[in-house]
Structure formats: structure tokens, C-alpha cells
Design an enzyme around this catalytic site. Structure first.
Site, PDB file in Angstrom:
ATOM      1  N   ALA A 220      -8.536 -38.092  48.159  1.00  0.00           N
ATOM      2  CA  ALA A 220      -9.838 -37.792  48.910  1.00  0.00           C
ATOM      3  C   ALA A 220     -11.087 -37.791  47.981  1.00  0.00           C
ATOM      4  O   ALA A 220     -10.884 -37.316  46.963  1.00  0.00           O
ATOM      5  CB  ALA A 220      -9.847 -36.346  49.798  1.00  0.00           C
TER       6      ALA A 220
ATOM      7  N   HIS B 211      22.466   0.067  41.918  1.00  0.00           N
ATOM      8  CA  HIS B 211      23.405   0.159  40.904  1.00  0.00           C
ATOM      9  C   HIS B 211      24.737  -0.603  40.983  1.00  0.00           C
ATOM     10  O   HIS B 211      25.105  -0.746  42.274  1.00  0.00           O
ATOM     11  CB  HIS B 211      23.817   1.514  40.639  1.00  0.00           C
ATOM     12  CG  HIS B 211      24.579   1.781  39.507  1.00  0.00           C
ATOM     13  ND1 HIS B 211      24.335   1.828  38.212  1.00  0.00           N
ATOM     14  CD2 HIS B 211      25.963   1.844  39.519  1.00  0.00           C
ATOM     15  CE1 HIS B 211      25.361   1.832  37.303  1.00  0.00           C
ATOM     16  NE2 HIS B 211      26.339   2.077  38.207  1.00  0.00           N
TER      17      HIS B 211
ATOM     18  N   GLY C  33      -1.495 -27.597  26.646  1.00  0.00           N
ATOM     19  CA  GLY C  33      -2.165 -26.843  27.866  1.00  0.00           C
ATOM     20  C   GLY C  33      -2.817 -27.830  28.766  1.00  0.00           C
ATOM     21  O   GLY C  33      -2.276 -29.067  28.889  1.00  0.00           O
TER      22      GLY C  33
ATOM     23  N   LYS D  70      13.234 -25.933  36.197  1.00  0.00           N
ATOM     24  CA  LYS D  70      14.142 -24.949  36.755  1.00  0.00           C
ATOM     25  C   LYS D  70      15.698 -25.708  36.844  1.00  0.00           C
ATOM     26  O   LYS D  70      16.594 -25.026  36.688  1.00  0.00           O
ATOM     27  CB  LYS D  70      13.928 -24.114  37.631  1.00  0.00           C
ATOM     28  CG  LYS D  70      12.916 -22.637  37.246  1.00  0.00           C
ATOM     29  CD  LYS D  70      11.792 -22.697  36.768  1.00  0.00           C
ATOM     30  CE  LYS D  70      11.358 -23.182  35.419  1.00  0.00           C
ATOM     31  NZ  LYS D  70      10.064 -23.345  35.092  1.00  0.00           N
TER      32      LYS D  70
ATOM     33  N   GLY E  12       3.060 -28.048  20.834  1.00  0.00           N
ATOM     34  CA  GLY E  12       2.643 -26.712  21.570  1.00  0.00           C
ATOM     35  C   GLY E  12       3.627 -25.911  22.009  1.00  0.00           C
ATOM     36  O   GLY E  12       4.727 -26.275  22.403  1.00  0.00           O
ATOM     37  N   GLY E  13       3.806 -24.838  21.375  1.00  0.00           N
ATOM     38  CA  GLY E  13       5.093 -23.757  21.685  1.00  0.00           C
ATOM     39  C   GLY E  13       4.603 -22.882  22.822  1.00  0.00           C
ATOM     40  O   GLY E  13       4.706 -21.686  22.763  1.00  0.00           O
TER      41      GLY E  13
HETATM   42  P1  NAI Z   1      -0.066 -23.367  27.269  1.00  0.00           P
HETATM   43  O1  NAI Z   1      -1.217 -23.101  27.212  1.00  0.00           O
HETATM   44  O2  NAI Z   1       0.986 -22.271  27.823  1.00  0.00           O
HETATM   45  O3  NAI Z   1       0.456 -23.435  25.537  1.00  0.00           O
HETATM   46  C1  NAI Z   1      -0.245 -24.518  24.751  1.00  0.00           C
HETATM   47  C2  NAI Z   1       0.260 -24.246  23.439  1.00  0.00           C
HETATM   48  O4  NAI Z   1      -0.169 -25.358  22.474  1.00  0.00           O
HETATM   49  C3  NAI Z   1      -0.553 -22.933  22.602  1.00  0.00           C
HETATM   50  O5  NAI Z   1       0.419 -22.209  22.081  1.00  0.00           O
HETATM   51  C4  NAI Z   1      -1.517 -23.298  21.763  1.00  0.00           C
HETATM   52  O6  NAI Z   1      -1.721 -22.598  20.808  1.00  0.00           O
HETATM   53  C5  NAI Z   1      -0.723 -24.947  21.603  1.00  0.00           C
HETATM   54  N1  NAI Z   1      -1.447 -25.728  20.800  1.00  0.00           N
HETATM   55  C6  NAI Z   1      -2.961 -26.267  21.325  1.00  0.00           C
HETATM   56  N2  NAI Z   1      -3.378 -27.306  20.637  1.00  0.00           N
HETATM   57  C7  NAI Z   1      -2.513 -27.540  19.634  1.00  0.00           C
HETATM   58  C8  NAI Z   1      -2.478 -28.496  18.626  1.00  0.00           C
HETATM   59  N3  NAI Z   1      -3.420 -29.492  18.543  1.00  0.00           N
HETATM   60  N4  NAI Z   1      -1.205 -28.608  17.760  1.00  0.00           N
HETATM   61  C9  NAI Z   1      -0.439 -27.633  18.088  1.00  0.00           C
HETATM   62  N5  NAI Z   1      -0.410 -26.702  18.804  1.00  0.00           N
HETATM   63  C10 NAI Z   1      -1.399 -26.650  19.761  1.00  0.00           C
HETATM   64  O7  NAI Z   1       0.231 -24.829  27.720  1.00  0.00           O
HETATM   65  P2  NAI Z   1       1.154 -25.468  28.466  1.00  0.00           P
HETATM   66  O8  NAI Z   1       2.904 -24.911  27.747  1.00  0.00           O
HETATM   67  O9  NAI Z   1       0.915 -26.924  28.169  1.00  0.00           O
HETATM   68  O10 NAI Z   1       1.560 -25.091  29.885  1.00  0.00           O
HETATM   69  C11 NAI Z   1       0.436 -25.563  30.730  1.00  0.00           C
HETATM   70  C12 NAI Z   1       0.261 -24.483  31.873  1.00  0.00           C
HETATM   71  O11 NAI Z   1       1.221 -24.905  32.797  1.00  0.00           O
HETATM   72  C13 NAI Z   1       0.062 -23.427  31.574  1.00  0.00           C
HETATM   73  O12 NAI Z   1      -1.103 -22.516  32.055  1.00  0.00           O
HETATM   74  C14 NAI Z   1       1.117 -22.300  31.935  1.00  0.00           C
HETATM   75  O13 NAI Z   1       0.744 -21.353  32.716  1.00  0.00           O
HETATM   76  C15 NAI Z   1       1.619 -23.495  33.089  1.00  0.00           C
HETATM   77  N6  NAI Z   1       2.963 -23.298  33.287  1.00  0.00           N
HETATM   78  C16 NAI Z   1       3.888 -22.319  33.656  1.00  0.00           C
HETATM   79  C17 NAI Z   1       5.032 -22.245  33.624  1.00  0.00           C
HETATM   80  C18 NAI Z   1       5.731 -20.886  33.834  1.00  0.00           C
HETATM   81  O14 NAI Z   1       5.077 -20.147  34.775  1.00  0.00           O
HETATM   82  N7  NAI Z   1       6.818 -20.763  33.691  1.00  0.00           N
HETATM   83  C19 NAI Z   1       6.049 -23.205  33.124  1.00  0.00           C
HETATM   84  C20 NAI Z   1       5.183 -24.437  32.733  1.00  0.00           C
HETATM   85  C21 NAI Z   1       3.839 -24.432  32.787  1.00  0.00           C
END
Ligand code: NAI
Length: 456
Positions: free
Chosen positions: A113, A440, A268, A49, A182-183
Site C-alpha cells: 500500500a 508449588h 539491529g 523459537k 552482532g551479539g
Molecule cells: P540488537 O540491537 O538486539 O543487537 C545488535 C548488536 O549488534 C548490538 O549488540 C550492537 O552493539 C552490535 N553491532 C552493531 N553494529 C555492529 C558492528 N558494525 N560490528 C559489530 N557489532 C555491531 O539487534 P538485532 O539482534 O539485530 O535484533 C533486532 C531487533 O529485533 C531488536 O530490536 C530486537 O528487540 C528484536 N528481536 C527480538 C527478539 C526477542 O524478543 N527475543 C528476537 C529477535 C529480535
């Protein structure tokens, strides 16, 4: 001494649990092997952020001569300075957590730990060669970036050609070209930052959409906005091999090769539960995630697991609440975790913020629902502050007109979504929400307008 509570992990889940337990008069020992604040504070939520805010200011300054009536020339962004500021912010907050622990009389042990065993005295944990015993144990060991077995990927991470969230946030030199593998949330937030500062960004995503489970219409709108800004999205594309910063991908048209300066691995995360001795107490895990009930209890009595370690909802704010639930249950209260209204935010510009059901999840569950949409242009404040913006809100109402889901694409959705979470948690109807006075002019008024339209 036998502590009332031992807490493994000093991230949001762990430090909140330790603090609450301390304030309730329990003796608490918290173990943290890296840095207080965990991933969220050191290499996740807060650092990203900080970077994104610098990028937002730069984008505004860069907007052109007639942007908001402000003329700027020669605006520059210095990535190394942005990272240095981020480090300062992190340092300040980490020392803030240390102060909080002191205030709650928590004994912080800065060491990894390991759980040794459980007997009539309690649960024994070893750290720095010393043994600690607690009547209760709260595991808040977090998660690590998943590095799947794509040929060459592990080697690329080891050589620094491929980076996880940890390394990319420490880069002091911006890559000229970045492949984002990963998007999802991390991928999009980092793609947004590097796009703003002039890096050429390609997002490789295996699904047909970005942003994972977020509202599909909003995810498509966000993709369109970033495509216009120059980010390339390769959907339905699978990574098949990595060689340094070169990525072989495959889609319906066949194989191709992408070259960049760095690859961000954001596909992920997995629970961080290996090599911690959890097998010594017979803790039940599925694919590394500790299984818990809605009181954060594990299969082992007196042992609780919160945050990313239980794999239920890998978000800092979920971890906070789970930590509170665990401590309340330990204190004898009948508290339970409610996962039905956990807000999720993608901090791109514009942000996508959502809570509760989406159209897709409501349909999958066979719920009877209707969708109400309203453009943010109904808000004077939005028009004043979002030149060219085209955001909207969406609400999912059940057959009794109770709000069960809400989403917004637009700023500052992240600061509004808690109100909707509150309405969903309290199972408020449109008529009940309409009786709440909103300030408002604010962007959030659009939700009230949308609700009011439903009230006869
Ligand atoms: P994510 O699960 O959000 O996204 C991973 C993406 O990678 C998915 O769209 C998936 O389809 C794609 N993917 C998986 N394997 C792939 C492959 N071999 N080739 C191409 N695409 C592939 O995971 P991300 O972005 O790594 O985030 C991890 C965690 O961190 C999440 O659980 C998220 O909730 C948390 N996080 C939350 C944030 C927020 O609340 N703003 C900010 C950053 C992370």
C-alpha cells in the site's frame, strides 16, 4: 466506500489492531504486501523459537549416558527437517491469522500500500492500482534488517554470503562455520541454534558485552555458558570490511580476518517507512521512525503509527499493545501506552528474561534502589529439571519497596516474566506481592521467596 480504519501492515501490530477494530464494529481494510503475520510470524519470533525447540530437544538427547537417568545413543538432528517443520508451523499460524481477520470481518488486501493523500473524505491509500479511503489510518509497516555501509556488506548480502534473519531462517543446509555479526538478540538466538547443531560459531560484537541492554551480570554468565559450549565471542570488535563470507575486523590489537561459510548480519533493525508515500501527508519521522505520542498519534490528525515503524520498542508484544491503544483511542477511550514494564526475552538456553529497570538504568536515572538476588537452586522444580544449572533472579526495588525491575537467567523465565511485569505495572510493593499465592513446585516461587525475605 469509506472505511472506518485502514491498516498498513499485517504483522502483530497491524493484525491485532485490525482485529480489535473489527470486533468493535468498525469497517476495516488491512494491507499486507508479503504474508500475514509479518516478520514475527514468518521470519522472526515464531520460526526461531521452532528451531530453538528442536535444538533444545537435541541437546537433551545429546547430554550423555547419565543425563537425567536417560540413555540416548546416536541422537541426530537434521537441519533440513527442522526447517521443514518450522515452515509447517508458520503456515499453520499464518492461516490462523487469516481466520482471525475473517472472524473480525476485516477486508484483507494482499498488496503493497502507498499513501496518496488526505482530504475532507479521509486518507487515501493505493494498492494494486485501486484506491481505498479511510477515516483513520494505522501504520504498522514494521522494520527491516539494518545493513550498515560496511564496505562489501551489501554485495555479500546480494550474493547470499551474508544473510539477514530472513535468509538464515530459510537455509536448508547448515553452514560449517558461521560468523554472527552482532551479539544482540537475533545474533545470540541464532548462535545458540547453530552451536547446538554443530556449526562452528564466532560472534563479533562491537560493545564490551553481549545481549545489549540486558542485565550485565546475566549477560556475562550467558557468555560463559556459551563459551564452554564452543562459541567464540570477539567483543569490542568492529567489522570493517566484507568480502564474500570473509570478514575483516578490528579490535584494540589491530586488524584480523575471519573466514566462514556464511555471515549473519544481526546488527539491529530500522523502521520500514521508505517509499510508502508518507511524505504525501507530511508525516513527521526521525531517522525513518514515525514519531508518536503515548496514544500512538502522529503529527497528522487521524493517522496513528504502531510497532517497529515508530521505533520505540521493536518487539511484537509492544506492537500488540500499541495496536490496542490506537484502536481504543479511535473508539473514543482514554487509553495510553505504558512503556515502563515491557518484558524482553533472549531465548537462548538458558533464557534471559527481564522487565523494567536494570541496575544500570536505575543508576543512570539517579533512582534510589536496592538489588535483591536469589539463586534458582532455591526451587526444587529448578533442580529437578535443570541439571548443572546455576540460574538466578534479580529484583530492583525502589525506596518504598516497590518492584521497578526484575530479571531471571534460567528456564522457563519467559513464561514467568509477565507476572513481574504485572507487579511493576501495578506498582506493587514486596508486601503486596507476598500476599499472592504461587503454585508449588515451580521455578517462579523463587521470586516469591525473594520478596518474602524483604517483608518484616
Ligand atoms: P540488537 O540491537 O538486539 O543487537 C545488535 C548488536 O549488534 C548490538 O549488540 C550492537 O552493539 C552490535 N553491532 C552493531 N553494529 C555492529 C558492528 N558494525 N560490528 C559489530 N557489532 C555491531 O539487534 P538485532 O539482534 O539485530 O535484533 C533486532 C531487533 O529485533 C531488536 O530490536 C530486537 O528487540 C528484536 N528481536 C527480538 C527478539 C526477542 O524478543 N527475543 C528476537 C529477535 C529480535
Amino acid at each position: 466506500m469509506v472505511y472506518d480504519v485502514l491498516v498498513i501492515g499485517g504483522g502483530p501490530g497491524g493484525y491485532r489492531a485490525a482485529e480489535r477494530a473489527g470486533h468493535k464494529g468498525m469497517s476495516v481494510c488491512l494491507f499486507e504486501g508479503r504474508s500475514l503475520g509479518g516478520v514475527c510470524l514468518n521470519e522472526g519470533c515464531v520460526p526461531t523459537k521452532t528451531l530453538l525447540y528442536s535444538a533444545k530437544i537435541f541437546d537433551y538427547a545429546n547430554g550423555g549416558g547419565d543425563h537425567y537417568g536417560v540413555t540416548t545413543t546416536g541422537a541426530k538432528i537434521d537441519h533440513a527437517k527442522v526447517v521443514a517443520r518450522k515452515d509447517k508451523v508458520v503456515k499453520m499460524l499464518v492461516s490462523g491469522v487469516a481466520m482471525q481477520m475473517k472472524g473480525a470481518k476485516v477486508n484483507v488486501v494482499k498488496a503493497q500500500a502507498t499513501v496518496v493523500g488526505k482530504d475532507a473524505n479521509g486518507i487515501t491509500v493505493e494498492a494494486n492500482g485501486e484506491k481505498y479511503v479511510g477515516k483513520k489510518l494505522i501504520i504498522a509497516s514494521g522494520s527491516v534488517a539494518a545493513v550498515p555501509p560496511i564496505p562489501g556488506l551489501k554485495e555479500a548480502v546480494a550474493s547470499g554470503d551474508a544473510l539477514t534473519n530472513r535468509e538464515i531462517l530459510a537455509l536448508t543446509e547448515a553452514p560449517k562455520k558461521l560468523i554472527v555479526l552482532g551479539g544482540g538478540v537475533i545474533g545470540l538466538e541464532m548462535a545458540s541454534y547453530f552451536n547446538s547443531i554443530g556449526t562452528e560459531v564466532v560472534v563479533v560484537e562491537m560493545m564490551d558485552r553481549i545481549g545489549g541492554p540486558t542485565d550485565k551480570e546475566m549477560s556475562e554468565m550467558l557468555r560463559g555458558i556459551y563459551e564452554k559450549r564452543g562459541v567464540k565471542f570477539m567483543l569490542k570488535t568492529k567489522a570493517v570490511a566484507v568480502n564474500g563470507a570473509t570478514l575483516d575486523v578490528e579490535d584494540a590489537n589491530g586488524k584480523s580476518t575471519l573466514k566462514a561459510d556464511k555471515i549473519l548480519v544481526a546488527i539491529g533493525r530500522r523502521a520500514n517507512t521508505a517509499n510508502m508515500g508518507f511524505e504525501n501527508i507530511g508525516l513527521y519521522m526521525e531517522r525513518g521512525a514515525i514519531q508518536t505520542d503515548d496514544q500512538m498519534k502522529t503529527n497528522v490528525s487521524d493517522v496513528y503509527a504502531i510497532g517497529d515503524a515508530n521505533g520505540k520498542s521493536m518487539l511484537a508484544h509492544t506492537a500488540y499493545r500499541e495496536g490496542e491503544v490506537a484502536v481504543n483511542v479511535i473508539a473514543g477511550e482514554n487509553d495510553r501506552m505504558d512503556y515502563s514494564a515491557i518484558p524482553a526475552v533472549i531465548y537462548t538456553n538458558p533464557e534471559i528474561s527481564s522487565v523494567g529497570e536494570t541496575e544500570e538504568t536505575a543508576a543512570q536515572k539517579g533512582l534510589k534502589f536496592r538489588v535483591v538476588k536469589m539463586p534458582l537452586m532455591f526451587s526444587g522444580r529448578y533442580i529437578a529439571e535443570n541439571e548443572g544449572g546455576n540460574g538466578f533472579v534479580k529484583m530492583i526495588l525502589d525506596s518504598d519497596d516497590i518492584l521497578i525491575g526484575a530479571a531471571i537467567i534460567g528456564n522457563p523465565g519467559s513464561e514467568m516474566i509477565f507476572g513481574l511485569a504485572m507487579a511493576i505495572t501495578r506498582k506493587l510493593t514486596c508486601a503486596e506481592i507476598a500476599k499472592v499465592v504461587f503454585p508449588h513446585p515451580t521455578v517462579g516461587e523463587v521470586f516469591r521467596d525473594a520478596v518474602l525475605e524483604q517483608v518484616k
